[in-house]
Design a protein around this motif. Structure first.
Motif, PDB file in Angstrom:
ATOM      1  N   GLY A  74       0.807  -1.209   0.000  1.00 48.59           N
ATOM      2  CA  GLY A  74       0.000   0.000   0.000  1.00 48.59           C
ATOM      3  C   GLY A  74       0.838   1.255   0.000  1.00 48.59           C
ATOM      4  O   GLY A  74       2.053   1.236  -0.174  1.00 48.59           O
ATOM      5  N   LEU A  75       0.139   2.372   0.213  1.00 47.52           N
ATOM      6  CA  LEU A  75       0.743   3.700   0.257  1.00 47.52           C
ATOM      7  C   LEU A  75       0.758   4.202   1.692  1.00 47.52           C
ATOM      8  O   LEU A  75      -0.263   4.145   2.383  1.00 47.52           O
ATOM      9  CB  LEU A  75      -0.065   4.667  -0.619  1.00 47.52           C
ATOM     10  N   TYR A  76       1.906   4.701   2.133  1.00 47.95           N
ATOM     11  CA  TYR A  76       2.092   5.259   3.467  1.00 47.95           C
ATOM     12  C   TYR A  76       2.586   6.695   3.308  1.00 47.95           C
ATOM     13  O   TYR A  76       3.437   6.959   2.452  1.00 47.95           O
ATOM     14  CB  TYR A  76       3.141   4.465   4.250  1.00 47.95           C
ATOM     15  N   GLU A  77       2.080   7.606   4.131  1.00 49.85           N
ATOM     16  CA  GLU A  77       2.531   8.999   4.075  1.00 49.85           C
ATOM     17  C   GLU A  77       2.696   9.557   5.480  1.00 49.85           C
ATOM     18  O   GLU A  77       2.063   9.092   6.426  1.00 49.85           O
ATOM     19  CB  GLU A  77       1.543   9.870   3.303  1.00 49.85           C
ATOM     20  N   GLY A  78       3.517  10.590   5.585  1.00 52.03           N
ATOM     21  CA  GLY A  78       3.712  11.289   6.846  1.00 52.03           C
ATOM     22  C   GLY A  78       4.291  12.661   6.572  1.00 52.03           C
ATOM     23  O   GLY A  78       4.607  12.997   5.434  1.00 52.03           O
ATOM     24  N   GLY A  79       4.443  13.449   7.622  1.00 52.28           N
ATOM     25  CA  GLY A  79       5.017  14.775   7.453  1.00 52.28           C
ATOM     26  C   GLY A  79       4.008  15.770   6.910  1.00 52.28           C
ATOM     27  O   GLY A  79       2.809  15.502   6.865  1.00 52.28           O
ATOM     28  N   PRO A  80       4.484  16.930   6.453  1.00 54.82           N
ATOM     29  CA  PRO A  80       3.580  17.991   5.996  1.00 54.82           C
ATOM     30  C   PRO A  80       2.874  17.629   4.696  1.00 54.82           C
ATOM     31  O   PRO A  80       3.441  16.955   3.834  1.00 54.82           O
ATOM     32  CB  PRO A  80       4.504  19.194   5.801  1.00 54.82           C
ATOM     33  N   ALA A  81       1.631  18.086   4.556  1.00 52.03           N
ATOM     34  CA  ALA A  81       0.824  17.782   3.370  1.00 52.03           C
ATOM     35  C   ALA A  81       1.422  18.364   2.099  1.00 52.03           C
ATOM     36  O   ALA A  81       1.262  17.795   1.017  1.00 52.03           O
ATOM     37  CB  ALA A  81      -0.604  18.293   3.561  1.00 52.03           C
ATOM     38  N   ILE A  82       2.123  19.487   2.220  1.00 50.79           N
ATOM     39  CA  ILE A  82       2.670  20.143   1.030  1.00 50.79           C
ATOM     40  C   ILE A  82       3.741  19.300   0.340  1.00 50.79           C
ATOM     41  O   ILE A  82       3.855  19.283  -0.872  1.00 50.79           O
ATOM     42  CB  ILE A  82       3.179  21.561   1.362  1.00 50.79           C
ATOM     43  N   ARG A  83       4.554  18.585   1.111  1.00 49.71           N
ATOM     44  CA  ARG A  83       5.578  17.698   0.566  1.00 49.71           C
ATOM     45  C   ARG A  83       5.686  16.503   1.505  1.00 49.71           C
ATOM     46  O   ARG A  83       6.579  16.409   2.336  1.00 49.71           O
ATOM     47  CB  ARG A  83       6.919  18.409   0.449  1.00 49.71           C
ATOM     48  N   PRO A  84       4.748  15.558   1.383  1.00 53.72           N
ATOM     49  CA  PRO A  84       4.728  14.447   2.338  1.00 53.72           C
ATOM     50  C   PRO A  84       5.885  13.464   2.155  1.00 53.72           C
ATOM     51  O   PRO A  84       6.359  13.253   1.053  1.00 53.72           O
ATOM     52  CB  PRO A  84       3.397  13.760   2.050  1.00 53.72           C
ATOM     53  N   ASN A  85       6.308  12.910   3.276  1.00 51.00           N
ATOM     54  CA  ASN A  85       7.199  11.758   3.229  1.00 51.00           C
ATOM     55  C   ASN A  85       6.344  10.621   2.705  1.00 51.00           C
ATOM     56  O   ASN A  85       5.172  10.512   3.056  1.00 51.00           O
ATOM     57  CB  ASN A  85       7.704  11.418   4.630  1.00 51.00           C
ATOM     58  N   GLN A  86       6.904   9.773   1.875  1.00 50.78           N
ATOM     59  CA  GLN A  86       6.127   8.672   1.318  1.00 50.78           C
ATOM     60  C   GLN A  86       6.886   7.362   1.371  1.00 50.78           C
ATOM     61  O   GLN A  86       8.108   7.327   1.252  1.00 50.78           O
ATOM     62  CB  GLN A  86       5.747   8.953  -0.136  1.00 50.78           C
ATOM     63  N   MET A  87       6.120   6.304   1.561  1.00 58.32           N
ATOM     64  CA  MET A  87       6.644   4.949   1.467  1.00 58.32           C
ATOM     65  C   MET A  87       5.605   4.148   0.690  1.00 58.32           C
ATOM     66  O   MET A  87       4.410   4.231   0.967  1.00 58.32           O
ATOM     67  CB  MET A  87       6.847   4.320   2.837  1.00 58.32           C
ATOM     68  N   CYS A  88       6.088   3.405  -0.276  1.00 63.19           N
ATOM     69  CA  CYS A  88       5.201   2.491  -0.987  1.00 63.19           C
ATOM     70  C   CYS A  88       5.724   1.087  -0.715  1.00 63.19           C
ATOM     71  O   CYS A  88       6.919   0.879  -0.525  1.00 63.19           O
ATOM     72  CB  CYS A  88       5.166   2.791  -2.474  1.00 63.19           C
ATOM     73  N   MET A  89       4.793   0.146  -0.671  1.00 65.86           N
ATOM     74  CA  MET A  89       5.174  -1.234  -0.415  1.00 65.86           C
ATOM     75  C   MET A  89       4.373  -2.128  -1.359  1.00 65.86           C
ATOM     76  O   MET A  89       3.166  -1.948  -1.512  1.00 65.86           O
ATOM     77  CB  MET A  89       4.898  -1.599   1.041  1.00 65.86           C
TER      78      MET A  89
END
Length: 166
Positions: free
Chosen positions: A43-58
């Motif tokens: 799936g898709l994982y996100e964190g941090g600020p909405a303007i430039r989110p940290n992302q992880m895909c698995m």
């Protein structure tokens, strides 16, 4: 000298004034940032600020989970890498595939995955000077592989695009 100055001006302007960020919100949510309980890894994982989110895909292939991530720091510095993931209860072991050894044990709590504050020295290889992986937190936004494939790397290419070849 003039060419060097122009190159510096172009690089300095990268990302300046951009309010779009990374548009990899879950399908059918209109970009809303909800969360999904972590049961399976893909799936898709996100964190941090909405303007430039940290992302992880698995994604998962042939019973093995692979991941890719981007964590943003100050002044457009970032961390990025990819590798294999193995879940054991509420622990997710992430091992980067690259020139330096970087293995970490993230904690899973509900829909949130959090990297440890302190990481092996080799993990700094995957980060720019003003970015760090330690303590980064991601919330699962979608269990869809389709959504995972929407995450973008540092230059706008699919973050999980090359995982099938690892």
């Amino acid at each position: 000298m003039r060419q060097v100055l122009m190159a510096l001006i172009l690089v300095a302007g990268c990302g300046a004034g951009s309010d779009q960020g990374n548009e990899a919100g879950p399908s059918g949510t209109g970009g809303q940032r909800g969360s999904v309980q972590i049961t399976g890894l893909p799936g898709l994982y996100e964190g941090g600020p909405a303007i430039r989110p940290n992302q992880m895909c698995m994604i998962e292939k042939a019973g093995e989970a692979s991941f890719a991530l981007v964590v943003w720091g100050e002044n457009m510095h970032s961390c990025s890498g990819s590798g294999k993931a193995v879940r054991e209860g509420d622990t997710l072991r992430l091992s980067m595939a690259g020139d330096e050894t970087c293995a970490m044990e993230a904690k899973i709590s509900g829909a949130t995955l959090t990297l440890p504050e302190t990481l092996p020295q080799g993990c700094s290889y995957y980060c720019g000077a003003r970015a760090k992986l330690g303590g980064a937190s991601f919330t699962k936004k979608s269990s869809s592989v389709e959504d995972a494939m929407k995450a973008k790397d540092l230059v706008g290419e699919p973050l999980c695009g090359g995982l099938s070849s690892q």
